[in-house]
Design a protein around this motif. Sequence first.
Motif, short mmCIF file in Angstrom:
data_model
loop_
_atom_site.label_atom_id
_atom_site.label_comp_id
_atom_site.label_asym_id
_atom_site.label_seq_id
_atom_site.Cartn_x
_atom_site.Cartn_y
_atom_site.Cartn_z
N TYR A 111 0.84 -1.21 0.00
CA TYR A 111 0.00 0.00 0.00
C TYR A 111 0.87 1.26 0.00
CZ TYR A 111 -3.31 3.60 1.23
OH TYR A 111 -4.05 4.76 1.21
N LYS A 149 -3.11 0.47 -8.12
CA LYS A 149 -4.07 -0.04 -7.13
C LYS A 149 -4.42 -1.49 -7.44
CE LYS A 149 -6.85 0.67 -3.58
NZ LYS A 149 -7.75 -0.46 -3.56
N VAL A 199 -1.68 -3.55 -5.93
CA VAL A 199 -1.79 -3.55 -4.47
C VAL A 199 -2.87 -4.54 -4.03
CG1 VAL A 199 -2.27 -2.17 -2.42
CG2 VAL A 199 -1.03 -1.16 -4.32
N TYR A 239 -6.03 0.21 5.27
CA TYR A 239 -6.21 -0.60 4.06
C TYR A 239 -6.09 -2.09 4.40
CZ TYR A 239 -5.07 -2.85 -0.37
OH TYR A 239 -5.06 -3.72 -1.43
#
Length: 351
Positions: free
Chosen positions: A268, A278, A281, A348
Amino acid sequence: MESVKSQSYEVHINELAKAALNQHIAKTSYSKIFLLVDENTKAHCLPIFNEMIDFPIDSVLEIESGEENKHIRTCLQLWEDLSNLDGDRKSLLINLGGGVLTDMGGFVASTFKRGIDFINIPTTLLSMVDASIGGKTGVDLGSLKNQVGVINQPQMVLIFPEFLKTLDPRQTKSGYAEMLKHGLIQDSSYWNDLIEDGDFTDAACIQRSIAIKNEVVLQDPTEQGLRKILNFGHTLGHAIESYCLDNHDKKTLLHGEAIAAGMILEGYLSHEMRGLSKLSVDEIKKGFLKHFDKVDFTEDDIDAILQLLKYDKKNSHGNVNFVLLQEIGKAVTDIRIPEELFQKAFAYYKE
């Protein structure tokens, strides 16, 4: 299976390993041959090892297993044992065990009589693909990981995948995390292959991970630059591991379990600081949580873990330096992180 050649030693696998060990002992006039084990490798691996060798062991030294025993007091006992058993500078220490044992055994050998030869025979997947390769030796300082040690290369590293049959699945999976790291930092196709439920205990996969780490270490043996990429996931991962080890109300995590969480968190941070997509990730998070249980962090836990970052070995001039990913298969080093991003990374992770 082909051996992996490092600068001053080789990593041999299976039958080549057996032949290399016996040949090395036959041509080298060691005054004493010592074997270091813990209670687990003594019970499960020593009988197998004894069937492989064509030479006698002078003395078997035993330590207690576990990260909590990887400290200078254990080393002191081993130095005294070696001295009392008439060890000298022409002695050999063979380390038969996991990462704790090979780290500590290498350190004891490197410092006894200012240095005696040692050979690593890793018995866990983690030590096969990571801990026994590259010459890092050392011990913890309290609960702080690997704070005291030296870089010193073994005579050889010998890989016998059959030892993995003696492990429980949790221990084996701990090593899998390091293999996934190798893919993330250097080889995206290897990451893709590993994350798809392949047999990561296969000798070919073990050899590939060893080759990736060895290639990095050859270019930077003393960790001045490139070798730092091997620490991806370890800055936060080591802090998590140390925190859980030092707090009895938390479940003690194996090394691979802690760095799996660390790699999600640092993935992240890579998105925020280096533009890792993203999509990548989320792929990293999904991949690790497919194989590793999520760790439960309270706000107090997170604050305490972040306080431990100041002890990380990569720190310089008071700065905490991170290894991050620009993309899967490409890592960058020496990245400083704004403090507010740590809370976002944990948020996250907890989603």
